[in-house]
Scaffold this active site. Structure first.
Site, PDB file in Angstrom:
ATOM      1  N   LYS A   1       0.829  -1.202   0.000  1.00  0.00           N
ATOM      2  CA  LYS A   1       0.000   0.000   0.000  1.00  0.00           C
ATOM      3  C   LYS A   1       0.867   1.257   0.000  1.00  0.00           C
ATOM      4  O   LYS A   1       0.652   2.186  -0.782  1.00  0.00           O
ATOM      5  CB  LYS A   1      -0.905  -0.034   1.240  1.00  0.00           C
ATOM      6  CG  LYS A   1      -2.162   0.778   1.128  1.00  0.00           C
ATOM      7  CD  LYS A   1      -3.108   0.493   2.304  1.00  0.00           C
ATOM      8  CE  LYS A   1      -3.761  -0.865   2.190  1.00  0.00           C
ATOM      9  NZ  LYS A   1      -4.609  -1.202   3.323  1.00  0.00           N
TER      10      LYS A   1
ATOM     11  N   ARG B   1      -3.867   2.957   8.374  1.00  0.00           N
ATOM     12  CA  ARG B   1      -4.108   1.619   7.817  1.00  0.00           C
ATOM     13  C   ARG B   1      -2.846   0.782   7.879  1.00  0.00           C
ATOM     14  O   ARG B   1      -1.744   1.301   7.811  1.00  0.00           O
ATOM     15  CB  ARG B   1      -4.485   1.719   6.328  1.00  0.00           C
ATOM     16  CG  ARG B   1      -5.769   2.429   6.051  1.00  0.00           C
ATOM     17  CD  ARG B   1      -5.883   2.675   4.566  1.00  0.00           C
ATOM     18  NE  ARG B   1      -7.266   2.804   4.175  1.00  0.00           N
ATOM     19  CZ  ARG B   1      -7.692   2.738   2.924  1.00  0.00           C
ATOM     20  NH1 ARG B   1      -6.842   2.562   1.945  1.00  0.00           N
ATOM     21  NH2 ARG B   1      -8.966   2.866   2.639  1.00  0.00           N
TER      22      ARG B   1
ATOM     23  N   GLY C   1      -8.307  -8.295   5.540  1.00  0.00           N
ATOM     24  CA  GLY C   1      -8.934  -8.564   6.827  1.00  0.00           C
ATOM     25  C   GLY C   1      -7.985  -8.596   8.006  1.00  0.00           C
ATOM     26  O   GLY C   1      -8.363  -8.954   9.107  1.00  0.00           O
TER      27      GLY C   1
ATOM     28  N   MET D   1      -6.317  -6.012   9.473  1.00  0.00           N
ATOM     29  CA  MET D   1      -6.700  -4.941  10.394  1.00  0.00           C
ATOM     30  C   MET D   1      -7.575  -3.943   9.674  1.00  0.00           C
ATOM     31  O   MET D   1      -7.294  -3.571   8.537  1.00  0.00           O
ATOM     32  CB  MET D   1      -5.470  -4.233  10.942  1.00  0.00           C
ATOM     33  CG  MET D   1      -5.832  -3.409  12.179  1.00  0.00           C
ATOM     34  SD  MET D   1      -4.682  -2.083  12.522  1.00  0.00           S
ATOM     35  CE  MET D   1      -5.384  -0.794  11.507  1.00  0.00           C
TER      36      MET D   1
ATOM     37  N   ARG E   1      -3.855  -1.349  -5.994  1.00  0.00           N
ATOM     38  CA  ARG E   1      -3.026  -2.559  -5.847  1.00  0.00           C
ATOM     39  C   ARG E   1      -3.436  -3.533  -6.930  1.00  0.00           C
ATOM     40  O   ARG E   1      -4.515  -3.406  -7.519  1.00  0.00           O
ATOM     41  CB  ARG E   1      -3.221  -3.184  -4.464  1.00  0.00           C
ATOM     42  CG  ARG E   1      -4.648  -3.640  -4.196  1.00  0.00           C
ATOM     43  CD  ARG E   1      -4.811  -4.177  -2.798  1.00  0.00           C
ATOM     44  NE  ARG E   1      -6.211  -4.389  -2.470  1.00  0.00           N
ATOM     45  CZ  ARG E   1      -6.675  -4.526  -1.245  1.00  0.00           C
ATOM     46  NH1 ARG E   1      -5.863  -4.452  -0.222  1.00  0.00           N
ATOM     47  NH2 ARG E   1      -7.961  -4.742  -1.028  1.00  0.00           N
TER      48      ARG E   1
ATOM     49  N   HIS F   1      -3.707 -40.461   6.228  1.00  0.00           N
ATOM     50  CA  HIS F   1      -4.186 -41.344   5.162  1.00  0.00           C
ATOM     51  C   HIS F   1      -5.334 -40.695   4.392  1.00  0.00           C
ATOM     52  O   HIS F   1      -5.338 -40.651   3.153  1.00  0.00           O
ATOM     53  CB  HIS F   1      -4.642 -42.681   5.770  1.00  0.00           C
ATOM     54  CG  HIS F   1      -5.241 -43.614   4.762  1.00  0.00           C
ATOM     55  ND1 HIS F   1      -6.605 -43.659   4.512  1.00  0.00           N
ATOM     56  CD2 HIS F   1      -4.674 -44.494   3.913  1.00  0.00           C
ATOM     57  CE1 HIS F   1      -6.841 -44.554   3.568  1.00  0.00           C
ATOM     58  NE2 HIS F   1      -5.684 -45.076   3.186  1.00  0.00           N
TER      59      HIS F   1
ATOM     60  N   SER G   1      14.283 -41.457  -4.750  1.00  0.00           N
ATOM     61  CA  SER G   1      13.052 -40.694  -4.676  1.00  0.00           C
ATOM     62  C   SER G   1      12.878 -40.304  -3.215  1.00  0.00           C
ATOM     63  O   SER G   1      12.878 -41.173  -2.342  1.00  0.00           O
ATOM     64  CB  SER G   1      11.873 -41.542  -5.152  1.00  0.00           C
ATOM     65  OG  SER G   1      10.693 -40.788  -5.081  1.00  0.00           O
TER      66      SER G   1
ATOM     67  N   CYS H   1       8.646 -37.538  -3.962  1.00  0.00           N
ATOM     68  CA  CYS H   1       7.285 -38.054  -4.138  1.00  0.00           C
ATOM     69  C   CYS H   1       6.438 -37.901  -2.882  1.00  0.00           C
ATOM     70  O   CYS H   1       5.327 -38.402  -2.823  1.00  0.00           O
ATOM     71  CB  CYS H   1       7.311 -39.517  -4.577  1.00  0.00           C
ATOM     72  SG  CYS H   1       8.093 -40.592  -3.366  1.00  0.00           S
TER      73      CYS H   1
ATOM     74  N   TYR I   1      12.876 -34.251 -10.963  1.00  0.00           N
ATOM     75  CA  TYR I   1      11.412 -34.163 -11.079  1.00  0.00           C
ATOM     76  C   TYR I   1      10.778 -34.067  -9.694  1.00  0.00           C
ATOM     77  O   TYR I   1      11.399 -34.383  -8.674  1.00  0.00           O
ATOM     78  CB  TYR I   1      10.840 -35.367 -11.833  1.00  0.00           C
ATOM     79  CG  TYR I   1      10.948 -36.684 -11.098  1.00  0.00           C
ATOM     80  CD1 TYR I   1       9.958 -37.087 -10.196  1.00  0.00           C
ATOM     81  CD2 TYR I   1      12.028 -37.538 -11.296  1.00  0.00           C
ATOM     82  CE1 TYR I   1      10.059 -38.275  -9.507  1.00  0.00           C
ATOM     83  CE2 TYR I   1      12.146 -38.736 -10.604  1.00  0.00           C
ATOM     84  CZ  TYR I   1      11.148 -39.101  -9.712  1.00  0.00           C
ATOM     85  OH  TYR I   1      11.252 -40.288  -9.022  1.00  0.00           O
TER      86      TYR I   1
END
Length: 875
Positions: free
Chosen positions: A23, A93, A102, A104, A337, A456, A765, A832, A852
């Site tokens: 801001k 602000r 939200g 403040m 903004r 799970h 992995s 993974c 990867y």
């Protein structure tokens, strides 16, 4: 020279966002552009950090610089703060470096007191306006700074409106508003035991302190955790001279977007209110007018507004969210903004901006938050229906999307209800286990009392793209009675509930859901991301359906196929149980021979869907007792089927129970004890690959992964069984087939000895779910019980199971990658665990040199975009 903590708007620009917050930096930039901005100053984010380092006290040199900046603002405006005749009033602000809606609320009209309000009334010739401004200030200051709920003030205001027989605030006269002020001050004294503060200087310092304090309020901490915002960033404070939209019918205030934030359509979208201040537009007390009506009301102001809005969008090269005030036909911009937008709008705006020549394709790739793409792939609640609904409980947002349906408390009941034509089923469990898979597949949504973000239920639900809320301790479940209670209400089987997997909210009602729409912009945008990224993106999938979904979302293979999930299907669980409970190896091999064609069929189905893309298959990982029946009736039925006594079978089941199965007889340890299981799985993989290679002509190179290795000799032993078996299959088939054998790095010792392990492993992995558990010594299913306390007390800023702990666990990953490459330069490295779908963790994987990442099918687009952004961020 002392450090600079406070900056006038004319001393800064947009490049100072980290120091001045979004801001403050934008107000400075708009000042530089010569736009009509109410002038003021910004107290920096560093001052906020200093406040916390200084035992929550604002240092004297910061106070002095605020006073100096205020004196300069007085010169610019020609008004004096605290003056009783023509006072300078301020708005205060917060403004962090990233937008935190939200966090403040704003404080307006700061600087008024009992004397100044009279002078203000005389100076403006408008007593009604002066007292309206004062009553607003008392309410805002009391709420935001002194934490007296604003609802108490609203009640007082409603009572006075009722007494005067008026509907709107604007209908109250100056005298009415004097009564409101008197009542508000009396309420303040009752709540705080002292009079409302009359000294403007102390009002200002209290307000600045309140902004700093808001950085650590509970909602800010939760927002930071959900959006990966570090606590050390702090928030800036923006102090701005007031302009007034509540001076009468030639004044007003509004909010507007240069494009539609819901759809991305190019056209001004916004609304305003005549004779109002900022909070009135969003409060919903009066109905605002569309921005197009301003052209009728004040054509010259409208023309100027449209011109500046266009200038701002072109300057920032993005859709702008602007707040403005009109004071007696004079237009002021209070802030701008980059606007928040839906995922669909974000894609459309990014693509349109490229096509309009405003930005490049790579800049477009940076305009969309990867996490937002979830919205495009899952059902969501209808906005209007959601607004009217009441949240009764909150759990962890474990798998995104929205679900509404009838409650069932067992997997069997959920599956049966679906089979009998029930269209929408929600499974509610204390916690789920692999045995519940059928009921989970049948459900629109899953709610559990226990478990964290990698429990799970969470992992399986994400893989299926099913909405899931986990760890919802607010509900008390009685699985026998098939009920749960929450918020004083009892929910029975067959009652409707709704779950929001993106927020963790639970509702006891049937809320309408809407299916997502994937536009043509999606494919175009993702192609731009794919051009940039270097990390490959695979998926975690255990069946052809999930694999097909993932490939459609752009997955380049499977990074984790968990073979145990294949064992829980109805047509094979009995065979698996008999195999586990067999009295000797010969009997065990009999049952394994029955399982072999089923496993082979699974793998063949997946190889066909993948059409030559790679697949890493993990050999059996969980402890054997997870597959066994626990209820006496189920044990009795199995004993009968196997021709043994109930007592003998129950004793065998109990003997396999482990006190800490996470650290027990699982992973490669099973293969060391029962090599015949690894042998059957290796045979199934090799035979399936050969079958599909012959029938479809795909170039398949099986990747066989041995889990939970901590010692190279474990790996060497199990690998020898795999290699011997696969080589026999290849020889018998008389066909060429390359394959690789690797391991999952999920035990700290494996990372520490990765150079030795790489002598046997052709790929690593990283199973970061278990690696995180073992490095922290946390059980991921139980950590949810205490992690909230860690967040609240700021011991942790994020869930280590959702966002990779780069300091500790990350160090093990980097070490293993470096050591592995030193032994075997061409070693393939992937991840993974659940972290494979988290944008911050993906950037870490890119920097660590992995080849990867692998994630749930519905997170594949997120990973593709995050991998592209990682490249751009690290140039």
């Amino acid at each position: 020279m002392s450090k600079k903590w406070v900056y006038l708007f004319n001393e800064a620009d947009a490049s100072m966002k980290n120091l001045l917050g979004g801001k403050g930096a934008n107000l400075a930039e708009m000042t530089k552009l010569g736009l009509p901005i109410p002038q003021g100053f910004t107290v920096s984010t560093e001052a906020c950090v200093n406040y916390y380092d200084n035992d929550k006290v604002i240092a004297e040199d910061i106070v002095k610089q605020i006073e100096d900046a205020l004196a300069e603002t007085e010169k610019i405006t020609g008004k004096k703060f605290g003056d009783t005749e023509k006072p300078l009033l301020l708005s205060v602000r917060s403004g962090a470096r990233v937008s935190m809606p939200g966090m403040m609320d704003t404080i307006l009209n700061l600087g008024l007191n009992d004397v100044a309000v009279e002078g203000f009334a005389n100076a403006t010739g408008n007593p009604r306006f002066a007292y309206d401004s004062y009553r607003r200030f008392i309410q805002m200051f009391s709420d935001v700074v002194m934490e007296i709920p604003k609802s108490k003030f609203e009640r007082v205001l409603d009572e006075i409106k009722e007494k005067k027989g008026v509907e709107f605030d604007t209908d109250l006269t100056a005298d009415d508003l004097k009564d409101v002020v008197a009542e508000f001050k009396a309420l303040y004294k009752e709540e705080k035991g002292e009079d409302f503060p009359q000294e403007p200087q102390s009002q200002l310092m209290e307000a600045v302190t309140a902004v700093f304090r808001s950085w650590d309020n509970p909602r800010a901490i939760v927002y930071r955790r959900m959006n990966d915002i570090p606590g050390r960033w702090g928030t800036a404070v923006n102090v701005q001279s007031m302009v007034f939209g509540n001076m009468g019918d030639t004044s007003g205030t509004g909010v507007a977007f240069t494009r539609n934030p819901a759809t991305g359509e190019n056209g001004m979208y916004g609304e305003y209110l005549i004779n109002a201040q900022g909070e009135d537009v969003v409060a919903g007390i009066r109905t605002p007018q569309p921005i197009s009506k301003l052209e009728e009301d004040m054509p010259e102001v409208y023309e100027q507004f449209m011109s500046i809005a266009g200038q701002l969008e072109n300057h920032y090269r993005d859709m702008q969210d602007m707040e403005f005030t009109i004071e007696d036909k004079k237009l002021y911009f209070l802030q701008t903004r980059n606007g928040k937008r839906t995922a669909a709008a974000a894609l459309k705006i990014a693509v349109d901006l490229v096509e309009e020549g405003l930005i490049t394709e790579e800049e477009a790739v940076m305009k969309v938050d990867p996490k937002q793409l979830d919205q495009l792939l899952h059902p969501n609640f209808d906005v209007a229906s959601l607004k009217a609904a009441k949240v009764v409980a909150k759990g962890l947002p474990a798998s995104p999307g929205a679900a509404a349906g009838k409650v069932f408390f067992t997997a069997e009941d959920a599956a049966a209800a679906k089979a009998n034509g029930e269209k929408r089923v929600v499974l509610v469990r204390l916690e789920t286990s692999p045995e519940d898979i059928e009921g989970m597949y049948a459900s629109e949504g899953i709610l559990t009392v226990r478990g964290g973000m990698t429990s799970h239920a969470a992992v399986v639900a994400r893989g299926m793209g099913t909405c899931c809320v986990c760890g919802c301790g607010d509900i008390k479940i009685d699985e026998e009675a098939k009920t749960f209670t929450v918020d004083g209400q009892t929910v029975k089987e067959g009652d409707y509930i709704s779950l929001d997997g993106s927020t963790g909210n639970v509702y006891i009602e049937d809320i309408n859901t809407v299916e997502p729409e994937i536009s043509g912009d999606f494919a175009k945008f993702m192609a731009w991301a794919d051009k940039v990224r270097t990390l490959k993106v695979r998926t975690n999938a255990d069946n052809p359906r999930d694999a097909k979904n993932a490939v459609e979302f752009g997955a380049e293979g499977i990074g984790l196929c968990r073979t145990e999930h294949m064992f829980f299907e109805e047509d094979r669980i009995a065979k698996v149980r008999k195999m586990i409970l067999a009295k000797d190896e010969a009997e065990r091999r009999t049952y394994l021979d029955e399982l072999l064609p089923l496993q082979r069929g699974d793998f063949a189905g997946m190889y066909e869907v993948l059409e030559g893309k790679p697949m890493t298959v993990r050999l059996l990982d969980p402890p054997l007792h997870e597959f066994l029946p626990h209820e006496d009736a189920d044990i009795e039925a199995l004993a009968k089927d196997m021709g043994v006594t109930f007592e003998d079978l129950k004793a065998k089941v109990e003997s396999l129970h482990e006190f800490n199965p996470m650290l027990g007889h699982r992973g490669c340890r099973l293969a060391v004890t029962y090599p015949e299981i690894a042998e059957m799985q290796a045979r199934a993989i090799a035979e399936a690959a050969i079958e599909v290679k012959k029938s479809k002509g795909y170039d398949i190179v099986p990747e066989i992964m041995i889990p939970l290795v901590g010692e190279v000799k474990e790996l060497a032993y199990v690998k020898s069984i795999v290699v011997k078996t696969v080589d026999e299959v290849i020889a018998a088939a008389d066909v060429a087939l390359d394959y690789t054998v690797g391991t999952m790095i999920e035990i700290p010792r494996a990372a520490l000895t990765a150079d030795q392990i790489a002598e046997e492993a052709e790929f690593f992995s990283f199973g970061t779910n278990d690696l995180t558990q073992m490095t922290f010594g946390f059980s991921r299913d139980d950590a949810g019980n205490f992690l909230d306390d860690y967040y609240e007390k700021q011991v942790f800023e994020s869930d280590p199971f959702a966002k990779l702990d780069q300091t500790g666990v990350g160090q093990l990953v980097e070490m293993a990658a470096t050591k592995g490459k030193a032994t075997r330069p061409d070693i393939k490295l992937g991840i993974c665990g659940e972290h494979g779908g988290d944008p911050a963790s993906i950037e870490f994987c890119y920097k660590a040199g992995l080849n990867y990442v692998s994630c749930s099918p519905f997170r594949v687009p997120i990973a593709r975009l995050a991998a592209a952004q990682a490249v751009i961020n690290n140039r």
